[in-house]
Design an enzyme around this catalytic site. Structure first.
Site, PDB file in Angstrom:
ATOM      1  N   LYS A  17     -35.335  51.046   4.553  1.00  0.00           N
ATOM      2  CA  LYS A  17     -34.125  50.499   4.016  1.00  0.00           C
ATOM      3  C   LYS A  17     -34.191  49.777   2.923  1.00  0.00           C
ATOM      4  O   LYS A  17     -33.705  50.068   1.896  1.00  0.00           O
ATOM      5  CB  LYS A  17     -33.591  49.446   5.245  1.00  0.00           C
ATOM      6  CG  LYS A  17     -33.059  50.140   6.515  1.00  0.00           C
ATOM      7  CD  LYS A  17     -32.393  48.984   7.443  1.00  0.00           C
ATOM      8  CE  LYS A  17     -33.211  48.105   7.811  1.00  0.00           C
ATOM      9  NZ  LYS A  17     -34.552  48.426   8.737  1.00  0.00           N
ATOM     10  N   ARG A  92     -27.143  43.529  12.843  1.00  0.00           N
ATOM     11  CA  ARG A  92     -28.023  44.239  13.783  1.00  0.00           C
ATOM     12  C   ARG A  92     -27.394  44.202  15.012  1.00  0.00           C
ATOM     13  O   ARG A  92     -28.329  44.338  16.142  1.00  0.00           O
ATOM     14  CB  ARG A  92     -29.257  43.376  13.726  1.00  0.00           C
ATOM     15  CG  ARG A  92     -30.267  43.814  12.593  1.00  0.00           C
ATOM     16  CD  ARG A  92     -31.332  42.951  12.412  1.00  0.00           C
ATOM     17  NE  ARG A  92     -32.635  43.297  12.151  1.00  0.00           N
ATOM     18  CZ  ARG A  92     -33.403  43.464  11.052  1.00  0.00           C
ATOM     19  NH1 ARG A  92     -32.604  42.990   9.713  1.00  0.00           N
ATOM     20  NH2 ARG A  92     -34.366  43.798  11.157  1.00  0.00           N
ATOM     21  N   ARG A 132     -47.419  47.558   5.405  1.00  0.00           N
ATOM     22  CA  ARG A 132     -46.454  47.215   4.386  1.00  0.00           C
ATOM     23  C   ARG A 132     -47.050  45.933   3.373  1.00  0.00           C
ATOM     24  O   ARG A 132     -47.378  45.101   4.016  1.00  0.00           O
ATOM     25  CB  ARG A 132     -44.959  46.931   4.825  1.00  0.00           C
ATOM     26  CG  ARG A 132     -43.838  46.133   4.049  1.00  0.00           C
ATOM     27  CD  ARG A 132     -42.576  46.234   4.305  1.00  0.00           C
ATOM     28  NE  ARG A 132     -42.509  45.743   5.550  1.00  0.00           N
ATOM     29  CZ  ARG A 132     -41.212  45.554   6.238  1.00  0.00           C
ATOM     30  NH1 ARG A 132     -40.273  46.155   5.776  1.00  0.00           N
ATOM     31  NH2 ARG A 132     -40.967  44.839   7.515  1.00  0.00           N
ATOM     32  N   ARG A 165     -46.388  40.435   5.190  1.00  0.00           N
ATOM     33  CA  ARG A 165     -45.590  39.543   6.055  1.00  0.00           C
ATOM     34  C   ARG A 165     -46.198  38.924   7.321  1.00  0.00           C
ATOM     35  O   ARG A 165     -46.889  40.119   8.159  1.00  0.00           O
ATOM     36  CB  ARG A 165     -44.133  40.146   6.349  1.00  0.00           C
ATOM     37  CG  ARG A 165     -43.248  39.805   5.034  1.00  0.00           C
ATOM     38  CD  ARG A 165     -41.929  40.830   5.107  1.00  0.00           C
ATOM     39  NE  ARG A 165     -41.336  41.142   6.440  1.00  0.00           N
ATOM     40  CZ  ARG A 165     -40.321  41.384   6.710  1.00  0.00           C
ATOM     41  NH1 ARG A 165     -39.784  42.402   5.611  1.00  0.00           N
ATOM     42  NH2 ARG A 165     -39.664  41.688   8.117  1.00  0.00           N
ATOM     43  N   ARG A 176     -40.371  43.959  17.371  1.00  0.00           N
ATOM     44  CA  ARG A 176     -39.212  44.080  16.564  1.00  0.00           C
ATOM     45  C   ARG A 176     -38.619  45.435  16.845  1.00  0.00           C
ATOM     46  O   ARG A 176     -37.484  45.395  16.930  1.00  0.00           O
ATOM     47  CB  ARG A 176     -39.517  44.071  15.194  1.00  0.00           C
ATOM     48  CG  ARG A 176     -39.814  42.326  14.841  1.00  0.00           C
ATOM     49  CD  ARG A 176     -40.472  42.392  13.546  1.00  0.00           C
ATOM     50  NE  ARG A 176     -39.993  42.798  12.365  1.00  0.00           N
ATOM     51  CZ  ARG A 176     -40.496  43.192  11.427  1.00  0.00           C
ATOM     52  NH1 ARG A 176     -41.993  43.503  11.260  1.00  0.00           N
ATOM     53  NH2 ARG A 176     -39.937  43.959  10.336  1.00  0.00           N
TER      54      ARG A 176
END
Ligand code: ADP
Ligand code: ADP
Length: 222
Positions: A17, A92, A132, A165, A176
């Site tokens: 996204k 969400r 990431r 992160r 998640r």
């Protein structure tokens, strides 16, 4: 004159996204609003909102609807009339989706609400998320293997530091994705029923996904 667009990016964590939002910003001039980034800015600046949200984010849980909705609502109200914008990571939950409909009706009843659903096989997500790299200054995203920066540890766009992160560690990532399945997946049916959902195959490489998005948006196939 074409109507102002509110483009909602829907998809699991790691679907791409943020990556696709950046491309739409560069190529189409969209304004990018990421609820995750708004939370991270508040955390960094140690605001009251940041203090309330931090424990949920660290655990890979959703921040309660009330807190999230008012944060995003305040941000939407600041948008100049006529500016096309992207919502990345919001809504969400169904409660958030219904609240958004009201917020938009209040902001400007003529805004076109369009949803891009980035569909990716589950097996891809874990590797995308654990590899990431995120930029300190603006949240630009890279990937150790799939999208490495030109210089290791440095953001191509603004030269700031890249970091992993806290919530991109394996255990939190798994939670998640589970939370997504339970709380966010029902939005696919909700938006499909409203006739505003565009599905994209986000299992392709970054350029492939971007060109599918571009052609679907051009054809207004929703
Ligand atoms: P999201 O915002 O949906 O969580 P991101 O855009 O942050 O997803 O992407 C998650 C990770 O996967 C990042 O490291 C990014 O560089 C990488 N990525 C994004 N799109 C692709 C793709 N199409 N193929 C491979 N890796 C991708
Ligand atoms: P990703 O890009 O991997 O999907 P985000 O940066 O969008 O992750 O979100 C990071 C975290 O911020 C989420 O795990 C959640 O704790 C919180 N968050 C972001 N958006 C929302 C939202 N709409 N509702 C509740 N919590 C949210």
């Amino acid at each position: 004159m074409s109507r102002q667009i509110c483009l909602i990016l829907l998809g699991p964590p790691g679907a791409g996204k943020g990556t696709q939002a950046e491309i739409l910003v560069e190529e189409k001039g969209f304004l990018h609003i990421s609820s995750g980034e708004l939370f991270r800015r508040n955390l960094e600046n140690e605001t009251e909102l940041g203090k309330k949200a931090g424990q949920y984010i660290d655990a890979g849980e959703l921040v309660p609807d009330e807190i999230t909705i008012s944060m995003v609502e305040n941000r939407i109200r600041e948008i100049d009339s006529g500016t096309d914008f992207i919502l990345d990571g919001f809504p969400r939950t169904l409660v958030q989706a219904k609240a958004l409909k009201e917020i938009l009706a209040d902001y400007d009843p003529d805004v076109d609400e369009v949803v891009l659903y980035l569909h990716v096989p589950y097996s891809e997500l874990i590797e995308r998320l654990t590899g990431r790299l995120t930029c300190r200054a603006h949240g630009h995203v890279f990937h150790k293997k799939y999208n490495p920066p030109q210089e290791q540890g440095v953001c191509d766009y603004d030269g700031s530091e890249l970091y992993q992160r806290e919530d991109d560690q394996l255990e939190t990532v798994k939670n998640r994705v589970d939370v997504y399945m339970e709380k966010t997946e029902p939005l696919i049916a909700y938006y499909r029923e409203r006739g505003i959902l565009l599905q994209v195959d986000a299992g392709q490489d970054v350029e492939g996904v971007a060109s599918e998005i571009e052609s679907k948006l051009e054809k207004k196939q929703w």
